[in-house]
Design an enzyme around this catalytic site. Structure first.
Site, PDB file in Angstrom:
ATOM      1  N   TYR A   1       0.865  -1.183   0.000  1.00  0.00           N
ATOM      2  CA  TYR A   1       0.000   0.000   0.000  1.00  0.00           C
ATOM      3  C   TYR A   1       0.898   1.229   0.000  1.00  0.00           C
ATOM      4  O   TYR A   1       1.895   1.271   0.731  1.00  0.00           O
ATOM      5  CB  TYR A   1      -0.881  -0.006   1.254  1.00  0.00           C
ATOM      6  CG  TYR A   1      -1.736   1.238   1.425  1.00  0.00           C
ATOM      7  CD1 TYR A   1      -2.835   1.473   0.602  1.00  0.00           C
ATOM      8  CD2 TYR A   1      -1.445   2.183   2.417  1.00  0.00           C
ATOM      9  CE1 TYR A   1      -3.624   2.611   0.769  1.00  0.00           C
ATOM     10  CE2 TYR A   1      -2.241   3.313   2.585  1.00  0.00           C
ATOM     11  CZ  TYR A   1      -3.318   3.526   1.757  1.00  0.00           C
ATOM     12  OH  TYR A   1      -4.103   4.643   1.915  1.00  0.00           O
TER      13      TYR A   1
ATOM     14  N   ASP B   1       9.405   2.790  -0.364  1.00  0.00           N
ATOM     15  CA  ASP B   1       8.385   3.445   0.442  1.00  0.00           C
ATOM     16  C   ASP B   1       8.615   3.023   1.887  1.00  0.00           C
ATOM     17  O   ASP B   1       8.250   1.920   2.295  1.00  0.00           O
ATOM     18  CB  ASP B   1       6.988   3.036  -0.042  1.00  0.00           C
ATOM     19  CG  ASP B   1       5.894   3.702   0.780  1.00  0.00           C
ATOM     20  OD1 ASP B   1       6.215   4.270   1.849  1.00  0.00           O
ATOM     21  OD2 ASP B   1       4.723   3.643   0.357  1.00  0.00           O
TER      22      ASP B   1
ATOM     23  N   LYS C   1       4.717   8.969   8.856  1.00  0.00           N
ATOM     24  CA  LYS C   1       4.475   8.350  10.171  1.00  0.00           C
ATOM     25  C   LYS C   1       5.481   8.805  11.253  1.00  0.00           C
ATOM     26  O   LYS C   1       5.351   9.900  11.766  1.00  0.00           O
ATOM     27  CB  LYS C   1       4.436   6.833  10.034  1.00  0.00           C
ATOM     28  CG  LYS C   1       3.280   6.396   9.096  1.00  0.00           C
ATOM     29  CD  LYS C   1       2.796   5.004   9.333  1.00  0.00           C
ATOM     30  CE  LYS C   1       1.875   4.513   8.233  1.00  0.00           C
ATOM     31  NZ  LYS C   1       0.492   4.446   8.573  1.00  0.00           N
TER      32      LYS C   1
HETATM   33  N1  PLP Z   1       3.010   4.212   2.270  1.00  0.00           N
HETATM   34  C1  PLP Z   1       2.890   3.266   3.210  1.00  0.00           C
HETATM   35  C2  PLP Z   1       3.855   2.120   3.216  1.00  0.00           C
HETATM   36  C3  PLP Z   1       1.891   3.347   4.183  1.00  0.00           C
HETATM   37  O1  PLP Z   1       1.769   2.369   5.088  1.00  0.00           O
HETATM   38  C4  PLP Z   1       1.019   4.456   4.157  1.00  0.00           C
HETATM   39  C5  PLP Z   1      -0.071   4.569   5.149  1.00  0.00           C
HETATM   40  O2  PLP Z   1      -0.358   3.697   5.909  1.00  0.00           O
HETATM   41  C6  PLP Z   1       1.184   5.420   3.174  1.00  0.00           C
HETATM   42  C7  PLP Z   1       2.194   5.269   2.244  1.00  0.00           C
HETATM   43  C8  PLP Z   1       0.279   6.611   3.133  1.00  0.00           C
HETATM   44  O3  PLP Z   1       0.586   7.468   4.196  1.00  0.00           O
HETATM   45  P1  PLP Z   1      -0.532   8.501   4.734  1.00  0.00           P
HETATM   46  O4  PLP Z   1      -1.609   7.701   5.365  1.00  0.00           O
HETATM   47  O5  PLP Z   1       0.244   9.361   5.688  1.00  0.00           O
HETATM   48  O6  PLP Z   1      -1.003   9.270   3.553  1.00  0.00           O
END
Ligand code: PLP
Length: 393
Positions: free
Chosen positions: A110, A205, A233
């Site tokens: 994700y 990511d 995060k």
């Molecule tokens: N990338 C990863 C690996 C994530 O786990 C998340 C959210 O859980 C995101 C991107 C998106 O981040 P945000 O919820 O701060 O937009």
């Protein structure tokens, strides 16, 4: 849903004054626990001087220096407001830099709610991607190729077919959004080799994994340098933050230096940065990672032993302070295996835990997070409650 009113240390309190030991940690940012004094103090002091300036400020430089010194592959970095924004901007930059359009993402990873990242690859390799969400134009997704996680051969085939058109491969180096799925030995190295050979960019990511297992990224821990890294995060310590960065020659393609546009009214606002800086500095100073790992290991070993003795189809996968209880016999290595879990059993387990004062991430396909605020007694209470929950199933 449960409505929470207050967070303190390892605990959450709902509007009916019930107390929960929290293993969701606001989906990961709260590695220091709720309302950590250093973070709250930094936010309070900074807020007194104003919430946002819409100009450059010293905290942006402080954060940039902190991130670039903690993560060697980050030569330049830009602050944004969420992980989603970091990913969206990094992918646009990759396309602008390479002048190519296709993006490869992995099944079960994700990357936020950008239209073209909301894809499932249920129909498998090299078939048309299917959008998971309504409201997304087919045009938005037809440049995205889905590959199975932990399958280097499949990625080789994708590169053999589309190599010249692939702008970037984006991956969670440790997958956290289908539950905890660890990368097989050599998987990330193969992605690095294939992207380099085909002059595509590699984007890690690390929105979940950044500062999760050490005061740096997972990429740096395993000595694989991506071209771009996305953060969020923990880097915001509970305030809305994202960041992306990498090699200077790529980052210089961003406006105002280059032609790839990116902007944000509140990006780099001092209050969010204050929370992120205080969190990262505390992690560097206090280095709680050994203790987090010890607690994760204790949960994994105790639960696995218990499941084995009772003949349950259950496997706990843990790394550092994150873990998932999978309701299947073996640790999964890709989304198809994850989907074999007994989600009805997970639901019973989750309900029991919640009724008995343990707040978990509410899905089989998520992580649970241990923070430095969890005490040994908290971990024991998790284990004892989990054992009872598992016997209900
Ligand atoms: N990338 C990863 C690996 C994530 O786990 C998340 C959210 O859980 C995101 C991107 C998106 O981040 P945000 O919820 O701060 O937009």
């Amino acid at each position: 849903p449960i409505y929470m009113e207050k967070g303190e240390g390892s605990c959450l309190f709902d509007v009916d004054k019930n107390k929960y030991i929290d293993f969701c940690a606001s989906w990961g940012p709260l590695i220091l626990g709720h309302a950590h004094p250093a973070v709250i103090d930094a936010v309070r002091r900074t807020a007194l001087d104003g919430l946002s300036f819409g100009t450059c400020s010293e905290k942006e430089v402080e954060m940039a220096e902190l991130l670039t010194s903690a993560i060697p592959s980050l030569e330049m970095v830009r602050m944004v407001n969420s992980g989603t924004e970091a990913v969206m901007s990094a992918l646009r930059l990759a396309r602008g830099y390479t002048k190519r359009s296709k993006i490869v993402k992995f099944d079960g990873c994700y990357h936020g709610h950008v239209d073209y990242m909301l894809l499932s690859a249920g129909s498998g390799l090299l078939t048309s991607p299917i959008s998971n969400s309504a409201g997304i134009s087919p045009n938005a997704v037809n440049e995205v190729i889905i590959a199975p996680y932990n399958n280097p051969r499949a990625l080789e085939k994708i590169f053999a077919k589309y190599g010249d058109d692939i702008a970037a491969v984006i991956v969670e180096p440790v997958a956290g959004n289908m539950g905890l799925v660890l990368p097989d030995k050599g998987f990330l190295e193969t992605i690095r080799t294939l992207t380099s050979k085909n002059r595509s960019l590699l984007i890690f990511d690390e929105v979940i994994t950044g500062f999760r297992f050490a005061p740096t990224t997972y990429g740096n821990m395993v000595k694989i340098d991506p071209d771009l890294t996305c953060l969020g995060k923990i880097a915001g310590g509970g305030m809305p933050i994202g960041a992306f960065g990498g090699k200077a020659d790529i980052m210089k393609k961003l406006a105002p230096l280059g032609p790839v546009y990116q902007a944000g009214t509140l990006s780099g606002n001092p209050v969010a940065l204050a929370a992120g800086i205080a969190t990262i500095r505390t992690l560097i100073e206090e280095n709680p990672y050994k203790d987090l790992e010890k607690s994760g290991k204790q949960i994994k070993e105790t639960i696995d032993d218990f499941a084995k003795n009772k003949g349950l189809d259950l496997k706990c996968v843990a790394k550092g302070g994150v873990f998932t209880l999978f309701f299947r016999q073996d640790a999964p290595s890709n989304l198809n295996e994850v989907k074999e879990c007994d989600t009805a059993k997970f639901a019973n387990y989750h309900r029991f835990m919640s009724k008995n004062g343990i707040y978990l991430s509410p899905s089989q396909f998520e992580l649970n997070f241990i923070s430095s605020a969890h005490s040994e007694a908290d971990i024991e209470q998790f284990i004892e409650t989990a054992k009872k929950a598992l016997m209900q199933n």
